[in-house]
Design an enzyme around this catalytic site. Structure first.
Site, PDB file in Angstrom:
ATOM      1  N   TYR A 296       0.853  -1.191   0.000  1.00 24.31           N
ATOM      2  CA  TYR A 296       0.000   0.000   0.000  1.00 24.31           C
ATOM      3  C   TYR A 296       0.886   1.238   0.000  1.00 24.31           C
ATOM      4  O   TYR A 296       1.903   1.284   0.710  1.00 24.31           O
ATOM      5  CB  TYR A 296      -0.900   0.037   1.231  1.00 24.31           C
ATOM      6  CG  TYR A 296      -1.912  -1.080   1.308  1.00 24.31           C
ATOM      7  CD1 TYR A 296      -3.217  -0.887   0.873  1.00 24.31           C
ATOM      8  CD2 TYR A 296      -1.578  -2.326   1.828  1.00 24.31           C
ATOM      9  CE1 TYR A 296      -4.158  -1.902   0.950  1.00 24.31           C
ATOM     10  CE2 TYR A 296      -2.505  -3.349   1.901  1.00 24.31           C
ATOM     11  CZ  TYR A 296      -3.790  -3.130   1.468  1.00 24.31           C
ATOM     12  OH  TYR A 296      -4.714  -4.139   1.554  1.00 24.31           O
ATOM     13  N   HIS A 304      -6.667   1.022  -2.151  1.00 17.93           N
ATOM     14  CA  HIS A 304      -6.395  -0.395  -2.267  1.00 17.93           C
ATOM     15  C   HIS A 304      -4.906  -0.606  -2.539  1.00 17.93           C
ATOM     16  O   HIS A 304      -4.188   0.313  -2.939  1.00 17.93           O
ATOM     17  CB  HIS A 304      -7.222  -1.020  -3.388  1.00 17.93           C
ATOM     18  CG  HIS A 304      -8.690  -1.019  -3.110  1.00 17.93           C
ATOM     19  ND1 HIS A 304      -9.276  -1.862  -2.190  1.00 17.93           N
ATOM     20  CD2 HIS A 304      -9.706  -0.271  -3.613  1.00 17.93           C
ATOM     21  CE1 HIS A 304     -10.575  -1.643  -2.146  1.00 17.93           C
ATOM     22  NE2 HIS A 304     -10.869  -0.678  -2.998  1.00 17.93           N
ATOM     23  N   LYS A 351      -4.286  -4.961  -9.376  1.00 19.39           N
ATOM     24  CA  LYS A 351      -3.007  -5.059  -8.689  1.00 19.39           C
ATOM     25  C   LYS A 351      -1.950  -5.581  -9.658  1.00 19.39           C
ATOM     26  O   LYS A 351      -2.221  -6.479 -10.459  1.00 19.39           O
ATOM     27  CB  LYS A 351      -3.090  -5.985  -7.469  1.00 19.39           C
ATOM     28  CG  LYS A 351      -3.960  -5.429  -6.353  1.00 19.39           C
ATOM     29  CD  LYS A 351      -4.125  -6.417  -5.243  1.00 19.39           C
ATOM     30  CE  LYS A 351      -4.896  -5.834  -4.081  1.00 19.39           C
ATOM     31  NZ  LYS A 351      -6.110  -5.114  -4.444  1.00 19.39           N
TER      32      LYS A 351
END
EC number: 4.6.1.16
Length: 397
Positions: A296, A304, A351
């Site tokens: 993070y 997120h 991600k």
């Protein structure tokens, strides 16, 4: 009067919440930099390369638990400090932040009629939806029975209506008003509430992984780790050795302690954890997305995770892997099917997958005696490979 403000420069949604989070989580680490000197003094000292800034280091305490391979922070003040200054650990009764006590207090206020919790609102909506379906089905059955009765008596055929004033709809149906609470029930609820107020205590603790605990203890010097049996603070060497042994084998009485290995899982994963923490990332566990770590930029309450980390051990000497007894995960070459699966899972949640290769020094070059000190971490190296999923429909340009 024209305004110079652009069309999209108005106040963003959730600004108050964002500002509150910026205030609560303003410090990225438990350490604080304090400078009580005036601006003039700071400017003069800056010319000669000096500073009066003082580092304030808090001291928290936690108990080492070898069975769960974690360190428990039992004092609430210490738990909130470590969570709000770097997002270390996880509440054992919560998803992330140790908020069990706050949730219980909210539940108590909800039972007092002040407001409903989100869980209670959800259950009430589900109950109302079920009751609406039952009431609608009963109304339709009543209309059908009435039409059947008219056909038997008068011989007229009437098609039962599925809508109308007698058939409730989503726009017209309202749940029945609950019956008023009796005086006896009200007295019982008040007595129960008073008993709960007297007995309510915070039973949640913050659970740190061994990587987080050692980083706080060794790198930041803000955590004292207590022995689970003696309640005495463990020295740095005792902590270092205990954490390594905890990852080699479960603590079984009357069995010899296993020898330390260069490919100890604690060493390999701590190297990766320390690497990203030292670069300023907030590192959290990534088992939810089939990876080892999540990175993070500021913390879980802000955005997120941007990157998903898979730790891949690499032996400097391949012969060491053949005689190893640790059976490190991802040490052997993995197939494209596995890699594609992990990459797709993390691509769908926005991600970027990173394969972090941690090189384990060769036994022929380094003796296991160096494992008695954290200085051996300098013999490990980290390399990173970013894996991007190729989507032809999106990447034609």
């Amino acid at each position: 009067m024209s305004s110079n403000r652009s069309k999209g420069s108005g106040p963003r949604k959730g600004g108050a919440k964002r500002n509150e989070n910026n205030r609560i989580y303003a410090n990225p680490l438990p350490l604080l930099l304090e400078d009580s000197s005036s601006s003039r003094v700071r400017s003069v000292l800056g010319l000669v390369g000096l500073s009066l800034t003082r580092v304030s280091t808090p001291h928290c305490e936690g108990y080492f638990d070898p069975h769960t391979r974690s360190v428990w922070i039992c004092e609430r003040n210490d738990s909130m400090l470590l969570w709000r200054r770097g997002f270390f650990g996880k509440g054992d009764l919560s998803r992330s932040e140790p908020s069990w006590l706050a949730r219980k207090l909210n539940d108590r206020k909800a039972r007092q009629g002040k407001y409903l919790t989100s869980e209670e609102i959800r259950e009430k909506r589900r109950a109302d939806r079920r009751q609406f379906k039952l009431d609608r089905a009963a109304a339709i059955a009543a209309v059908a029975a009435e039409a059947e009765e008219i056909f038997e008596k008068e011989g007229r055929v009437i098609v039962p209506a599925l809508s109308g004033p007698e058939i409730p709809s989503g726009a017209t149906w309202r749940p029945a008003t609950p019956l008023p609470e009796t005086e006896a029930a009200r007295n019982d609820s008040e007595e129960k509430r008073e008993n709960e107020e007297e007995t309510l205590e915070d039973v949640e603790h913050l659970q740190l992984t061994l990587f987080e605990a050692f980083f706080l203890s060794w790198t930041l010097d803000c955590l004292d780790i207590l022995h689970p049996e003696t309640d005495e603070p463990m020295t740095l060497r005792e902590t270092w050795m205990a954490f390594q042994h905890a990852h080699l084998a479960p603590p079984i009485p009357d069995l010899p302690t296993p020898e330390l290995q260069l490919d100890n899982p604690f060493l390999v994963h701590y190297v990766a954890y320390h690497h990203y923490r030292s670069l300023g990332w907030v590192v959290k566990g990534g088992i939810k997305f089939c990876v080892d770590y999540l990175l993070y930029k500021k913390g879980p309450v802000f955005t997120h995770a941007e990157f998903a980390i898979v730790v891949c051990p690499v032996y400097e000497d391949p012969a060491d892997q053949e005689i190893s007894t640790t059976n490190l995960q991802n040490a052997s070459p993995f197939g494209w099917h596995w890699l594609s699966t992990i990459n797709r899972v993390n691509s769908q949640v926005m991600k970027t997958l990173i394969l972090t290769y941690v090189t384990i020094p060769a036994r022929s070059r380094l003796s296991t005696t160096v494992l008695s000190s954290p200085a051996c971490l300098g013999e490990y190296s980290v390399r990173e490979v970013i894996v991007r999923r190729f989507i032809p429909a999106r990447m034609r340009d």
